[in-house]
Design an enzyme around this catalytic site. Structure first.
Site, PDB file in Angstrom:
ATOM      1  N   ASN A 141     -26.306 -20.498   9.391  1.00 15.61           N
ATOM      2  CA  ASN A 141     -27.096 -20.163  10.765  1.00 15.61           C
ATOM      3  C   ASN A 141     -26.025 -21.296  11.819  1.00 15.61           C
ATOM      4  OD1 ASN A 141     -28.842 -19.390  12.752  1.00 15.61           O
ATOM      5  ND2 ASN A 141     -30.004 -21.230  12.416  1.00 15.61           N
ATOM      6  N   GLY A 143     -24.402 -12.386  21.237  1.00 14.25           N
ATOM      7  CA  GLY A 143     -23.298 -12.160  20.298  1.00 14.25           C
ATOM      8  C   GLY A 143     -22.119 -12.914  20.536  1.00 14.25           C
ATOM      9  N   MET A 168     -32.863 -13.818  15.730  1.00 12.99           N
ATOM     10  CA  MET A 168     -34.269 -14.191  16.199  1.00 12.99           C
ATOM     11  C   MET A 168     -35.412 -13.863  15.452  1.00 12.99           C
ATOM     12  SD  MET A 168     -33.282 -16.135  18.636  1.00 12.99           S
ATOM     13  CE  MET A 168     -34.972 -16.623  19.457  1.00 12.99           C
ATOM     14  N   ARG A 169     -35.101 -13.674  13.934  1.00 10.24           N
ATOM     15  CA  ARG A 169     -36.248 -13.390  12.914  1.00 10.24           C
ATOM     16  C   ARG A 169     -36.386 -14.537  12.077  1.00 10.24           C
ATOM     17  NH1 ARG A 169     -39.793 -10.707  15.329  1.00 10.24           N
ATOM     18  NH2 ARG A 169     -40.696 -10.157  13.407  1.00 10.24           N
ATOM     19  N   ASN A 218     -21.464 -16.020  19.581  1.00 13.56           N
ATOM     20  CA  ASN A 218     -20.866 -16.543  18.393  1.00 13.56           C
ATOM     21  C   ASN A 218     -20.326 -15.411  17.377  1.00 13.56           C
ATOM     22  OD1 ASN A 218     -21.461 -19.576  18.232  1.00 13.56           O
ATOM     23  ND2 ASN A 218     -23.324 -18.787  18.952  1.00 13.56           N
ATOM     24  N   HIS A 261     -27.183 -23.584  15.205  1.00 15.96           N
ATOM     25  CA  HIS A 261     -28.096 -24.086  15.906  1.00 15.96           C
ATOM     26  C   HIS A 261     -27.707 -25.007  17.213  1.00 15.96           C
ATOM     27  CE1 HIS A 261     -32.139 -25.449  16.860  1.00 15.96           C
ATOM     28  NE2 HIS A 261     -31.911 -26.657  16.911  1.00 15.96           N
ATOM     29  N   GLU A 289     -19.955 -24.341  19.785  1.00 19.95           N
ATOM     30  CA  GLU A 289     -20.463 -23.630  18.843  1.00 19.95           C
ATOM     31  C   GLU A 289     -19.317 -22.635  18.375  1.00 19.95           C
ATOM     32  OE1 GLU A 289     -24.136 -21.498  19.607  1.00 19.95           O
ATOM     33  OE2 GLU A 289     -24.945 -22.934  20.869  1.00 19.95           O
ATOM     34  N   ASP A 300     -34.300 -24.292  10.588  1.00 21.28           N
ATOM     35  CA  ASP A 300     -33.279 -25.349  11.008  1.00 21.28           C
ATOM     36  C   ASP A 300     -33.148 -26.454  10.223  1.00 21.28           C
ATOM     37  OD1 ASP A 300     -32.887 -23.576  13.046  1.00 21.28           O
ATOM     38  OD2 ASP A 300     -34.397 -24.363  14.341  1.00 21.28           O
ATOM     39  N   ARG A 345     -42.974  -7.976   6.590  1.00 22.34           N
ATOM     40  CA  ARG A 345     -41.389  -8.657   6.480  1.00 22.34           C
ATOM     41  C   ARG A 345     -40.744  -8.152   5.352  1.00 22.34           C
ATOM     42  NH1 ARG A 345     -40.765 -13.626   9.263  1.00 22.34           N
ATOM     43  NH2 ARG A 345     -42.431 -14.020  10.597  1.00 22.34           N
TER      44      ARG A 345
END
Ligand code: GRF
Length: 219
Positions: A110, A14, A93-94, A16, A112, A177, A148, A68
């Protein structure tokens, strides 16, 4: 000014998330971090968020097996209970389904660790080195069902040096980032990002060149 209520979704350390929490401490920042949600109970970032006085929630995907939809509906329930307006994925990470993302269209971001649209997916630092690339960086983008691939809100580039390793790149990319995520969230929260033909405009003009967005001090 009413600050936008933001949820930060994490799966790990965590850093970010911390950058966003720190930015939101400024009185004039247009967003507040209302909750941090992790899909893993052991995510290090949960303790950091709690220590910062932020509410945390765990929506453990393993409890839902392959379902899901049920995982996402549990997530949605948490987000609604905190009256969330913007979602920031930060090392979450999902993959999220189109059904869920539709509810958050242009309200979910998001980060990346590469210069999209190049180097989508995992292990970006290793792959840029293998590709003998000369420039690397980070991208904040809106999330769309294709991984992405959403419109780019902010990017920052760093040079790749001959002696760089995955580890040294990871450190320097993370630094940028932490600069661009708070910036991108600010722009979205202020309503300054518009979409035209699937591209972001900021204050009506195309996203500035990466080097204009990153301060030029050595990285
Ligand atoms: C970052 O490199 C981010 O770009 C990627 O996952 C990593 C998360 O790191 N999506 P942290 O948990 O924010 O430190």
């Amino acid at each position: 000014m009413s600050r936008k209520r933001v949820a930060v979704l994490i799966s790990g350390r965590g850093s970010n998330m911390v950058a966003l929490i720190e930015a939101a401490k400024a009185k004039d920042y247009p967003a507040e971090i209302a909750v941090v949600v992790s899909n893993r109970a052991d995510a290090g970032g949960l303790l950091v968020a709690s220590a910062a006085g932020i509410d945390t929630e765990i929506v453990d995907h393993t409890k839902f097996g392959q379902d899901r939809d049920r995982f996402e509906s549990a997530l949605q329930t948490v987000l609604e209970s905190y009256r969330i307006e913007i979602v920031c994925l930060a090392g979450f990470m999902r993959l999220l389904t189109a059904n869920f993302l539709e509810k958050w269209q242009w309200r979910i971001l998001n980060i990346h660790p590469a210069l999209l649209p190049d180097f989508k997916g995992l292990d970006t630092h290793r792959r840029v080195l293998e590709a003998n690339a000369k420039i690397h960086g980070a991208t904040v983008h809106f999330v769309v069902p294709e991984m992405d691939s959403g419109p780019i809100i902010a990017q920052a580039a760093i040079p790749i040096r001959p002696d760089d390793s995955e580890e040294t790149l990871a450190v320097r990319v993370l630094k940028v980032e932490h600069r661009i995520y708070p910036l991108a969230l600010k722009l979205v929260a202020e309503g300054r990002v518009q979409l035209k033909k699937n591209r972001c405009l900021i204050d009506g003009v195309p996203v500035p060149n990466v080097t204009d967005l990153a301060p030029t001090d050595p990285i």
